[in-house]
Scaffold this motif. Structure first.
Motif, PDB file in Angstrom:
ATOM      1  N   ALA A 127       0.839  -1.208   0.000  1.00  0.00           N
ATOM      2  CA  ALA A 127       0.000   0.000   0.000  1.00  0.00           C
ATOM      3  C   ALA A 127       0.874   1.258   0.000  1.00  0.00           C
ATOM      4  N   ALA A 128       1.951   1.243   0.765  1.00  0.00           N
ATOM      5  CA  ALA A 128       2.860   2.395   0.803  1.00  0.00           C
ATOM      6  C   ALA A 128       3.516   2.605  -0.557  1.00  0.00           C
ATOM      7  N   GLU A 129       3.869   1.527  -1.235  1.00  0.00           N
ATOM      8  CA  GLU A 129       4.466   1.651  -2.567  1.00  0.00           C
ATOM      9  C   GLU A 129       3.451   2.179  -3.578  1.00  0.00           C
ATOM     10  N   GLU A 130       2.211   1.718  -3.479  1.00  0.00           N
ATOM     11  CA  GLU A 130       1.152   2.247  -4.355  1.00  0.00           C
ATOM     12  C   GLU A 130       0.990   3.748  -4.131  1.00  0.00           C
ATOM     13  N   ARG A 132       3.261   5.862  -2.988  1.00  0.00           N
ATOM     14  CA  ARG A 132       4.452   6.548  -3.494  1.00  0.00           C
ATOM     15  C   ARG A 132       4.368   6.710  -5.019  1.00  0.00           C
ATOM     16  N   VAL A 133       3.980   5.647  -5.706  1.00  0.00           N
ATOM     17  CA  VAL A 133       3.881   5.695  -7.165  1.00  0.00           C
ATOM     18  C   VAL A 133       2.756   6.646  -7.592  1.00  0.00           C
ATOM     19  N   ALA A 134       1.627   6.599  -6.901  1.00  0.00           N
ATOM     20  CA  ALA A 134       0.517   7.505  -7.229  1.00  0.00           C
ATOM     21  C   ALA A 134       0.933   8.958  -7.035  1.00  0.00           C
ATOM     22  N   ASP A 135       1.663   9.249  -5.970  1.00  0.00           N
ATOM     23  CA  ASP A 135       2.137  10.615  -5.725  1.00  0.00           C
ATOM     24  C   ASP A 135       3.120  11.063  -6.806  1.00  0.00           C
ATOM     25  N   ALA A 136       4.005  10.160  -7.233  1.00  0.00           N
ATOM     26  CA  ALA A 136       4.960  10.496  -8.290  1.00  0.00           C
ATOM     27  C   ALA A 136       4.239  10.782  -9.598  1.00  0.00           C
ATOM     28  N   ARG A 137       3.219  10.016  -9.881  1.00  0.00           N
ATOM     29  CA  ARG A 137       2.452  10.236 -11.116  1.00  0.00           C
ATOM     30  C   ARG A 137       1.666  11.543 -11.042  1.00  0.00           C
ATOM     31  N   ALA A 138       1.139  11.851  -9.901  1.00  0.00           N
ATOM     32  CA  ALA A 138       0.412  13.112  -9.740  1.00  0.00           C
ATOM     33  C   ALA A 138       1.367  14.297  -9.912  1.00  0.00           C
ATOM     34  N   ALA A 139       2.584  14.171  -9.405  1.00  0.00           N
ATOM     35  CA  ALA A 139       3.571  15.245  -9.560  1.00  0.00           C
ATOM     36  C   ALA A 139       3.989  15.391 -11.028  1.00  0.00           C
ATOM     37  N   ALA A 140       4.025  14.291 -11.763  1.00  0.00           N
ATOM     38  CA  ALA A 140       4.425  14.326 -13.173  1.00  0.00           C
ATOM     39  C   ALA A 140       3.384  15.003 -14.052  1.00  0.00           C
ATOM     40  N   LEU A 141       2.175  15.174 -13.546  1.00  0.00           N
ATOM     41  CA  LEU A 141       1.119  15.832 -14.331  1.00  0.00           C
ATOM     42  C   LEU A 141       1.528  17.231 -14.783  1.00  0.00           C
ATOM     43  N   LEU A 142       2.314  17.906 -13.972  1.00  0.00           N
ATOM     44  CA  LEU A 142       2.714  19.275 -14.280  1.00  0.00           C
ATOM     45  C   LEU A 142       3.580  19.363 -15.537  1.00  0.00           C
ATOM     46  N   ARG A 150      -3.924  13.232 -18.703  1.00  0.00           N
ATOM     47  CA  ARG A 150      -5.190  12.542 -18.388  1.00  0.00           C
ATOM     48  C   ARG A 150      -4.928  11.091 -18.000  1.00  0.00           C
ATOM     49  N   LEU A 151      -4.031  10.422 -18.734  1.00  0.00           N
ATOM     50  CA  LEU A 151      -3.709   9.030 -18.424  1.00  0.00           C
ATOM     51  C   LEU A 151      -3.045   8.928 -17.050  1.00  0.00           C
ATOM     52  N   LEU A 152      -2.063   9.790 -16.795  1.00  0.00           N
ATOM     53  CA  LEU A 152      -1.378   9.748 -15.497  1.00  0.00           C
ATOM     54  C   LEU A 152      -2.327  10.060 -14.345  1.00  0.00           C
ATOM     55  N   ALA A 153      -3.239  10.998 -14.553  1.00  0.00           N
ATOM     56  CA  ALA A 153      -4.207  11.329 -13.499  1.00  0.00           C
ATOM     57  C   ALA A 153      -5.092  10.135 -13.201  1.00  0.00           C
ATOM     58  N   SER A 154      -5.534   9.470 -14.242  1.00  0.00           N
ATOM     59  CA  SER A 154      -6.390   8.300 -14.062  1.00  0.00           C
ATOM     60  C   SER A 154      -5.649   7.174 -13.346  1.00  0.00           C
ATOM     61  N   VAL A 155      -4.412   6.930 -13.772  1.00  0.00           N
ATOM     62  CA  VAL A 155      -3.617   5.861 -13.166  1.00  0.00           C
ATOM     63  C   VAL A 155      -3.241   6.226 -11.725  1.00  0.00           C
ATOM     64  N   ALA A 156      -2.959   7.497 -11.469  1.00  0.00           N
ATOM     65  CA  ALA A 156      -2.648   7.932 -10.099  1.00  0.00           C
ATOM     66  C   ALA A 156      -3.858   7.755  -9.193  1.00  0.00           C
ATOM     67  N   ALA A 157      -5.035   8.087  -9.708  1.00  0.00           N
ATOM     68  CA  ALA A 157      -6.256   7.915  -8.910  1.00  0.00           C
ATOM     69  C   ALA A 157      -6.494   6.435  -8.611  1.00  0.00           C
ATOM     70  N   ALA A 158      -6.265   5.594  -9.600  1.00  0.00           N
ATOM     71  CA  ALA A 158      -6.420   4.151  -9.373  1.00  0.00           C
ATOM     72  C   ALA A 158      -5.409   3.663  -8.342  1.00  0.00           C
ATOM     73  N   GLY A 159      -4.192   4.185  -8.404  1.00  0.00           N
ATOM     74  CA  GLY A 159      -3.172   3.797  -7.427  1.00  0.00           C
ATOM     75  C   GLY A 159      -3.551   4.210  -6.017  1.00  0.00           C
ATOM     76  N   ALA A 160      -4.131   5.396  -5.879  1.00  0.00           N
ATOM     77  CA  ALA A 160      -4.587   5.843  -4.559  1.00  0.00           C
ATOM     78  C   ALA A 160      -5.708   4.936  -4.045  1.00  0.00           C
ATOM     79  N   ALA A 161      -6.590   4.530  -4.937  1.00  0.00           N
ATOM     80  CA  ALA A 161      -7.663   3.606  -4.545  1.00  0.00           C
ATOM     81  C   ALA A 161      -7.078   2.250  -4.161  1.00  0.00           C
ATOM     82  N   HIS A 162      -6.063   1.801  -4.900  1.00  0.00           N
ATOM     83  CA  HIS A 162      -5.405   0.532  -4.558  1.00  0.00           C
ATOM     84  C   HIS A 162      -4.781   0.611  -3.168  1.00  0.00           C
ATOM     85  N   ALA A 163      -4.141   1.735  -2.869  1.00  0.00           N
ATOM     86  CA  ALA A 163      -3.511   1.902  -1.552  1.00  0.00           C
ATOM     87  C   ALA A 163      -4.554   1.776  -0.448  1.00  0.00           C
ATOM     88  N   TYR A 164      -5.702   2.404  -0.659  1.00  0.00           N
ATOM     89  CA  TYR A 164      -6.782   2.308   0.329  1.00  0.00           C
ATOM     90  C   TYR A 164      -7.249   0.859   0.466  1.00  0.00           C
TER      91      TYR A 164
END
Length: 175
Positions: A127-130, A132-142, A150-164
């Motif tokens: 969960a912690a790795e998910e 970390r990866v979701a946060d990195a993808r969210a930062a890459a959006l910029l 759009r793809l990174l945002a979607s994948v980051a959101a899925a990663g955050a849901a996976h962590a939960y």
């Protein structure tokens, strides 16, 4: 008595001034006026940056997929709960244009750490790795273009849901 408010003459003057400003702005020596090579160089740089972002996101997915597989192999009791999440990570990897195996000729990556012996600890680590990866993808959006963002945002959101979901699964798992 004088009328207050906007007169027809002042409205036409303002509209003309606005139109003149717009026309003069288009006559500048911006990227379009710099010549074809300047625009091509900027596009090449942007494409390279986009490709690098996509490759980094794909590498993160490969690493994440490997962690899912190691955790499922080390803890068969958690494997059924991990299977749909692992499959989603595999789909993300495909969407990012990555391959599940390292390309031939690339140096071997450092061996990933083994999954903890305790199933709850292993799920919390995943969960912690998910996260970390979701946060990195969210930062890459910029730095990403619209389509990749759009793809990174979607994948980051899925990663955050996976962590939960992994955190909740760790609470339900036997000690």
């Amino acid at each position: 008595m004088r009328r207050s408010g906007t007169s027809r003459r002042s409205a036409l003057t303002a509209t003309g001034a606005f139109a003149l400003g717009a026309v003069l702005t288009g006559c500048g020596d911006g990227p379009e006026g710099a010549g074809a090579s300047g625009g091509a160089d900027a596009r090449t740089v942007a494409l390279r940056a986009e490709k690098a972002l996509r490759a980094a996101a794909a590498r993160d997915s490969v690493s994440l997929l490997s962690r899912y597989e190691r955790t499922a192999a080390a803890h068969p009791v958690a494997a059924p709960g991990l299977a749909p999440l692992r499959d989603t990570v595999r789909e993300h990897l495909t969407a990012l244009g990555g391959a599940a195996k390292a390309p031939t000729g690339s140096p071997p990556a450092a061996p990933p750490p083994a999954a903890p012996a305790d199933v709850r600890a292993a799920l919390k680590e995943l969960a912690a790795e998910e996260r970390r990866v979701a946060d990195a993808r969210a930062a890459a959006l910029l730095d990403a273009g619209p389509e990749l963002a759009r793809l990174l945002a979607s994948v980051a959101a899925a990663g955050a849901a996976h962590a939960y979901l992994l955190t909740e699964l760790s609470k339900e798992s036997p000690a």
